[in-house]
Enzyme design. Structure first.
Site, PDB file in Angstrom:
ATOM      1  N   CYS A  59       0.823  -1.210   0.000  1.00 15.96           N
ATOM      2  CA  CYS A  59       0.000   0.000   0.000  1.00 15.96           C
ATOM      3  C   CYS A  59       0.859   1.262   0.000  1.00 15.96           C
ATOM      4  CB  CYS A  59      -0.974  -0.010   1.173  1.00 15.96           C
ATOM      5  SG  CYS A  59      -0.198  -0.166   2.781  1.00 15.96           S
TER       6      CYS A  59
ATOM      7  N   HIS B 213      -1.670   1.453   7.385  1.00 18.53           N
ATOM      8  CA  HIS B 213      -2.169   1.321   6.013  1.00 18.53           C
ATOM      9  C   HIS B 213      -2.048   2.675   5.322  1.00 18.53           C
ATOM     10  CE1 HIS B 213      -4.326  -0.207   2.620  1.00 18.53           C
ATOM     11  NE2 HIS B 213      -5.362   0.600   2.787  1.00 18.53           N
TER      12      HIS B 213
HETATM   13  C1  LIG Z   1      -9.360   0.379   2.333  1.00 18.48           C
HETATM   14  O1  LIG Z   1      -9.680  -0.879   1.773  1.00 18.48           O
HETATM   15  C2  LIG Z   1      -9.691  -1.952   2.695  1.00 18.48           C
HETATM   16  C3  LIG Z   1     -10.033  -3.206   1.921  1.00 18.48           C
HETATM   17  O2  LIG Z   1      -9.182  -3.386   0.873  1.00 18.48           O
HETATM   18  C4  LIG Z   1     -10.702  -1.703   3.780  1.00 18.48           C
HETATM   19  O3  LIG Z   1     -10.638  -2.734   4.742  1.00 18.48           O
HETATM   20  C5  LIG Z   1     -10.452  -0.372   4.445  1.00 18.48           C
HETATM   21  O4  LIG Z   1     -11.456  -0.083   5.366  1.00 18.48           O
HETATM   22  C6  LIG Z   1     -10.383   0.735   3.399  1.00 18.48           C
HETATM   23  N1  LIG Z   1      -9.992   1.971   4.059  1.00 18.48           N
HETATM   24  C7  LIG Z   1     -10.733   3.062   4.021  1.00 18.48           C
HETATM   25  C8  LIG Z   1     -10.238   4.202   4.837  1.00 18.48           C
HETATM   26  O5  LIG Z   1     -11.744   3.155   3.370  1.00 18.48           O
END
Ligand SMILES: *[C@@H]1O[C@H](CO)[C@@H](O)[C@H](O)[C@H]1NC(C)=O
Ligand SMILES: [Zn+2]
Length: 338
Positions: free
Chosen positions: A16, A290
């Site tokens: 990521c 992330h």
């Molecule tokens: C980003 O994507 C992941 C799944 O790939 C998800 O679990 C996560 O909540 C998402 N993050 C946001 C901030 O939307």
């Protein structure tokens, strides 16, 4: 003609950080167009194969393809070439996006340098050299689209407290790494306060100061950083991670930042205004983090979360996860104050 650029990048295992940085760079127009048109091919001088540049451009071509048959691009080949080029990077488990950005830009620059390879002398010119001369020297060996866009010059002024002698040193930067002021109350801070802290006069004791040219010994002195030459694109790293002896901690302070008309005039010799066009965010903790990105195109802002791309409104951009900010010089100029 090109597509919307609203295409995601597949996560191929803890990548990521790479996806977020590539999306920010993909929205750096001067770099995107240079890659899509393969303009580096005729102008490169470096003897090195532009392997990474080719692979990077291929990713961008996938992202900006008009057909957009695929809504997700796989960065595998690009990442494996990157790891070959920067072997020590693949050792870490938790990659830092800003570190990746630095390595990536540095390596791309070497491949597409317009200057022939010149052996660097260990000794830099004398400290008293003027900024312009230093910049000219820089361009004599380092000149590429990366330098055109991202390189600026930082001035470090030293003032000896014994003899009052002033001296300047000049360094090239590709991003500004800003400290975040500590707040006992835990309240929010502004980007302005981070910049103020960065450029604040700092007292150096004898042990930590360089030699004073006039006293010819180490003396107590003060040091102040300012921007000597402004880049087209200014990358601002909010330094949320603090490494102590035993651990790394993360600051989750909310830092507010302007979307348009960031005025860097107070930190340098000219008043340039900058507009935000991309943000790399870091959510979570040091070990369980992330990365995502928010990038603007002609039709507004989108949120890039690996393979998913969703529109966002401007009022969703400012969060306490903002980690690296990408600003481009705006066409409007600030009222001249100096
Ligand atoms: C980003 O994507 C992941 C799944 O790939 C998800 O679990 C996560 O909540 C998402 N993050 C946001 C901030 O939307
Ligand atoms: Zn002195």
């Amino acid at each position: 003609s090109i597509g919307s650029g609203r295409v995601g990048l597949r996560n191929i295992g803890n990548t990521c950080f790479l996806n977020a940085v590539v999306q920010c760079l993909s929205h750096t127009r001067g770099l995107r167009d240079y890659c899509l048109l393969k303009s580096y091919r005729p102008e490169k001088f470096s003897k090195e194969d532009a392997k990474l540049m080719e692979a990077f451009s291929q990713v961008l071509s996938g992202l900006w393809d008009v057909n957009e048959g695929d809504t997700v691009v796989n960065p595998r080949q690009f990442y494996s070439i990157f790891k070959e080029a920067v072997p020590h990077f693949s050792g870490y488990s938790q990659q830092d996006a800003q570190e990746f950005l630095r390595f990536l830009l540095d390596k791309l620059h070497t491949e597409i340098n317009r200057r022939p390879y010149v052996r660097r002398t260990g000794k830099e010119p004398e400290l008293s050299e003027e900024a312009v001369a230093m910049w000219k020297k820089h361009l004599e060996r380092d000149d590429s689209r990366i330098v055109d866009l991202f390189s600026g010059q930082l001035r470090s002024s030293l003032h000896c407290s014994v003899c009052s002698h002033y001296s300047n040193t000049f360094d090239v930067f590709c991003d500004l790494s800003l400290p975040i002021p500590k707040r006992s109350s835990g309240g929010e801070v502004t980007l302005r306060e981070c910049l103020d802290l960065f450029s604040q006069e700092e007292k150096l004791d004898k042990e930590n100061s360089p030699m004073c040219e006039r006293c010819n010994r180490r003396t107590e002195c003060t040091k102040r950083l300012s921007i000597q030459r402004f880049p087209q694109v200014i990358v601002i790293h909010l330094n949320r991670f603090t490494t102590s002896r035993w651990s790394i901690s993360k600051s989750t302070v909310y830092v507010s930042f302007p979307l348009t008309n960031l005025d860097l005039g107070p930190y340098g010799p000219v008043d340039f205004l900058y507009d935000l066009y991309a943000i790399c965010n870091h959510a979570g903790t040091v070990n369980m983090g992330h990365y995502t990105a928010c990038c603007s195109d002609e039709n507004g802002w989108c949120f890039y979360n690996d393979s998913s791309v969703t529109p966002v409104s401007e009022n969703q951009l400012q969060t306490n996860q903002a980690y690296v900010l990408f600003y481009r010089r705006s066409n409007s100029t600030a009222t001249v104050r100096k």
